[in-house]
Structure formats: C-alpha cells, structure tokens
Design an enzyme around this catalytic site. Structure first.
Site, PDB file in Angstrom:
ATOM      1  N   LEU A  30       0.822  -1.218   0.000  1.00 59.14           N
ATOM      2  CA  LEU A  30       0.000   0.000   0.000  1.00 59.14           C
ATOM      3  C   LEU A  30       0.854   1.266   0.000  1.00 59.14           C
ATOM      4  O   LEU A  30       1.893   1.333   0.647  1.00 59.14           O
ATOM      5  CB  LEU A  30      -0.941  -0.001   1.215  1.00 59.14           C
ATOM      6  CG  LEU A  30      -1.876  -1.207   1.326  1.00 59.14           C
ATOM      7  CD1 LEU A  30      -2.763  -1.066   2.567  1.00 59.14           C
ATOM      8  CD2 LEU A  30      -2.746  -1.363   0.075  1.00 59.14           C
ATOM      9  N   HIS A  34      -3.358   4.198  -2.589  1.00 57.52           N
ATOM     10  CA  HIS A  34      -4.323   3.360  -1.864  1.00 57.52           C
ATOM     11  C   HIS A  34      -4.883   4.118  -0.663  1.00 57.52           C
ATOM     12  O   HIS A  34      -6.073   4.041  -0.357  1.00 57.52           O
ATOM     13  CB  HIS A  34      -3.652   2.085  -1.341  1.00 57.52           C
ATOM     14  CG  HIS A  34      -3.061   1.197  -2.403  1.00 57.52           C
ATOM     15  ND1 HIS A  34      -1.712   1.002  -2.552  1.00 57.52           N
ATOM     16  CD2 HIS A  34      -3.648   0.426  -3.364  1.00 57.52           C
ATOM     17  CE1 HIS A  34      -1.479   0.155  -3.535  1.00 57.52           C
ATOM     18  NE2 HIS A  34      -2.638  -0.213  -4.059  1.00 57.52           N
ATOM     19  N   LEU A 184       1.748   7.137  -8.430  1.00 64.27           N
ATOM     20  CA  LEU A 184       2.119   6.113  -7.454  1.00 64.27           C
ATOM     21  C   LEU A 184       1.641   4.748  -7.934  1.00 64.27           C
ATOM     22  O   LEU A 184       0.542   4.625  -8.482  1.00 64.27           O
ATOM     23  CB  LEU A 184       1.496   6.435  -6.099  1.00 64.27           C
ATOM     24  CG  LEU A 184       2.104   7.636  -5.378  1.00 64.27           C
ATOM     25  CD1 LEU A 184       1.354   7.911  -4.089  1.00 64.27           C
ATOM     26  CD2 LEU A 184       3.560   7.396  -5.080  1.00 64.27           C
ATOM     27  N   SER A 185       2.479   3.749  -7.724  1.00 67.73           N
ATOM     28  CA  SER A 185       2.131   2.378  -8.109  1.00 67.73           C
ATOM     29  C   SER A 185       2.960   1.436  -7.250  1.00 67.73           C
ATOM     30  O   SER A 185       4.131   1.728  -6.949  1.00 67.73           O
ATOM     31  CB  SER A 185       2.471   2.146  -9.585  1.00 67.73           C
ATOM     32  OG  SER A 185       2.518   0.757  -9.858  1.00 67.73           O
TER      33      SER A 185
HETATM   34  P1  AMP Z   1      -3.759  -2.271  -6.844  1.00 70.11           P
HETATM   35  O1  AMP Z   1      -3.316  -2.639  -5.464  1.00 70.11           O
HETATM   36  O2  AMP Z   1      -2.645  -1.791  -7.716  1.00 70.11           O
HETATM   37  O3  AMP Z   1      -4.616  -3.336  -7.469  1.00 70.11           O
HETATM   38  O4  AMP Z   1      -4.705  -1.016  -6.672  1.00 70.11           O
HETATM   39  C1  AMP Z   1      -5.804  -1.028  -5.802  1.00 70.11           C
HETATM   40  C2  AMP Z   1      -6.626   0.201  -6.040  1.00 70.11           C
HETATM   41  O5  AMP Z   1      -5.841   1.364  -5.796  1.00 70.11           O
HETATM   42  C3  AMP Z   1      -7.137   0.321  -7.489  1.00 70.11           C
HETATM   43  O6  AMP Z   1      -8.458   0.802  -7.469  1.00 70.11           O
HETATM   44  C4  AMP Z   1      -6.189   1.329  -8.088  1.00 70.11           C
HETATM   45  O7  AMP Z   1      -6.748   2.057  -9.156  1.00 70.11           O
HETATM   46  C5  AMP Z   1      -5.929   2.229  -6.907  1.00 70.11           C
HETATM   47  N1  AMP Z   1      -4.678   2.969  -7.099  1.00 70.11           N
HETATM   48  C6  AMP Z   1      -3.454   2.454  -7.367  1.00 70.11           C
HETATM   49  N2  AMP Z   1      -2.560   3.444  -7.558  1.00 70.11           N
HETATM   50  C7  AMP Z   1      -3.221   4.612  -7.414  1.00 70.11           C
HETATM   51  C8  AMP Z   1      -2.857   5.987  -7.504  1.00 70.11           C
HETATM   52  N3  AMP Z   1      -1.614   6.379  -7.772  1.00 70.11           N
HETATM   53  N4  AMP Z   1      -3.828   6.911  -7.308  1.00 70.11           N
HETATM   54  C9  AMP Z   1      -5.108   6.535  -7.025  1.00 70.11           C
HETATM   55  N5  AMP Z   1      -5.519   5.254  -6.935  1.00 70.11           N
HETATM   56  C10 AMP Z   1      -4.588   4.299  -7.121  1.00 70.11           C
END
Ligand code: AMP
Length: 278
Positions: A30, A34, A184-185
C-alpha cells in the site's frame, strides 16, 4: 482493526457490523494512492474493509505474480492508522479452492477488453471482475472505491455493476502522484534510479498533451508524435485516446477524452500505466 484470512470469520465479523460498509480492494504494498481511497471510504462509511490479495487469475503466464511485493505488516500499520476496521487478506486456496483453473468467471464484453491493457493482457479483466465480484458478495459493501489510475478497470467494473445489478455504489478516486508527477504504483518498487527517471516521461507526455490541448491542438496524431518524442527512452505499448463514458477510441480530442499510456522502462522491464483527463 481485525486482520482476517478466512471467509468464515469474515462473514461472522461482517454480520456484527453496524452501519454502512466501504470496501477498498487492493493487491497490497500500500502507498498513498491506496491511502487516498481508504481515507475516502473512512470518511464516508461507518466501517471500512480493505482487501489485500495478489489475485493470481488476473496475471498472465509471463507476468510478475511471483515477484509482486507482499508486505502485510507494513500494510496493516497504514490501515490501522487510517481507521480501517477489517483487513481481509486471504490465501489463494481460501479464495479459489484447489483448482483455480476451473472457476466460474465473469467476462466483460469484447469491446471493453479488446483494447488497451486488455489487449496485451488477455484474461486479465476476467480475473479482475471475478475477484471483485467475489469481494462484493463476501463483504456486502455499500460502496467500493477504485482509483482512476486504472481507468479501463474502473470503466469495466462500473459496467459489470450495471450489467449484473450489484447493489453497490462505485466511487472513482483521482490519481495520486509523487511530487514530480510520477503516478504512485506498487510496481514503482521495481524501478532502478535510471528507470524512475525514465518513467517520469510518461506523466511528462500526459501533462504535455494537456498543455497542447489547452493551446487548441485537437488532433491525436500530433499529440502522439510529441508524446513519442518525450518517451523515446521507453518501450511504449500504447498511447490511446478514449471517450471516458464509452471507452470508444477517438481521433480528435473533446471534453470527454482520456489519454492513456502503457510503457515499459528498460532496466527492470517494468510495465507502467498512467492516464489523464484532457
Ligand atoms: P492495486 O493494489 O494496484 O490493485 O490497486 C488497488 C486500487 O488502488 C485500485 O483501485 C487502483 O486504481 C488504486 N490505485 C493504485 N494506484 C493509485 C494511484 N496512484 N492513485 C489513485 N488510486 C490508485
């Protein structure tokens, strides 16, 4: 805050909850993106459930399932301090039994998946929809929070909810970026210093496109050419323009256009996605 890894206990805890339930589905590792979804859910609901599950059925054979970051302890700290009530972090066998290759799946329509990420990741959105539908059923949440960072995923989930009459409201949340605009990722953890510098060109291309549109340029061809120049040190998978309501491709930008990019950085071969409302 409770950390629950099995469905029976989750059901028991959910039966004890009073008031509205917000769900934030994640794959963990996270970050502040998130956290923005979690904060929104906590502010809008009496109870917030965060699911943390690296969902194997949404990964392709040669993708990063094994190396995807898993850090439940740190994630739990972030959730606890944000006011989350329940983390649901099941094992794969708890979600899918012993045979995850023979499941009943939800398959979004061809027009929505035969493009962008769905094209290079066949079956990805079947896996996403199927796990999200299970989480909706298990948590009985009133609202679920999804990031606009995954714009095609958000579109497909909204369509699934309409098409299948899920009794849940989908709340889109804006993209959270670092100080220099890198989105962010969880996959940013893979980036070397050089990769990170190169990856910045994705958001640079998107913000440059927005500037071009502000100056009156509407032809996507001109924007693509400028973007390719900015991203010349990346392996660009796609630069596309879609209507945010229909996800149909556009040749000319209008007030409903989203521009989307997927590209790989070269050191770690990490695939990154980002988008902007033009
Ligand atoms: P993930 O853990 O990558 O599957 O993401 C879980 C949720 O968080 C998804 O709905 C993503 O779109 C959201 N999310 C991931 N990165 C971002 C970000 N930089 N800004 C906003 N939401 C995000």
């Amino acid at each position: 805050m409770k950390i629950i890894d099995n469905i029976a206990e989750l059901k028991k805890e959910i039966a004890l909850l009073n008031g509205s339930v917000g769900l934030v589905p994640t794959m963990g590792a996270l970050h502040n993106g998130h956290k923005s979804l979690i904060n929104k859910s906590v502010s809008e609901n009496k109870n917030t459930i965060v699911s943390i599950f690296v969902n194997p059925i949404q990964f392709g054979a040669n993708e990063d399932l094994d190396k995807y970051p898993r850090q439940l302890q740190e994630d739990a700290k972030l959730c606890e301090s944000a006011g989350v009530n329940i983390i649901f972090a099941p094992k794969v066998s708890e979600m899918y039994g012993d045979d995850k290759n023979n499941l009943t799946l939800i398959c979004p329509p061809y027009f929505a998946v035969d493009k962008l990420c769905g094209k290079s990741r066949p079956g990805h959105f079947d896996g996403v929809c199927s796990v999200v539908a299970k989480l909706f059923n298990l948590t009985k949440a009133n609202k679920a929070y999804f990031g606009q960072k995954d714009a095609q995923q958000l579109f497909i989930i909204q369509k699934m909810v309409r098409d299948l009459n899920f009794d849940i409201e989908i709340i889109p949340c804006p993209i959270v970026r670092e100080f220099d605009n890198l989105a962010l990722s969880s996959r940013n953890q893979y980036l070397s210093t050089k990769d990170r510098a190169d990856a910045l060109n994705i958001s640079k291309a998107l913000f440059n496109a927005k500037k071009m549109v502000g100056e009156g340029i509407k032809q996507t061809r001109a924007i693509i050419d400028a973007s390719l120049k900015i991203m010349e040190n990346l392996d660009v998978e796609y630069i596309e323009f879609v209507d945010k309501y229909t996800f149909e491709f556009q040749q000319e930008v209008n007030e409903n256009t989203i521009m989307l990019i997927a590209a790989r950085v070269q050191d770690s071969n990490t695939r990154l996605i980002d988008n902007i409302n033009l």
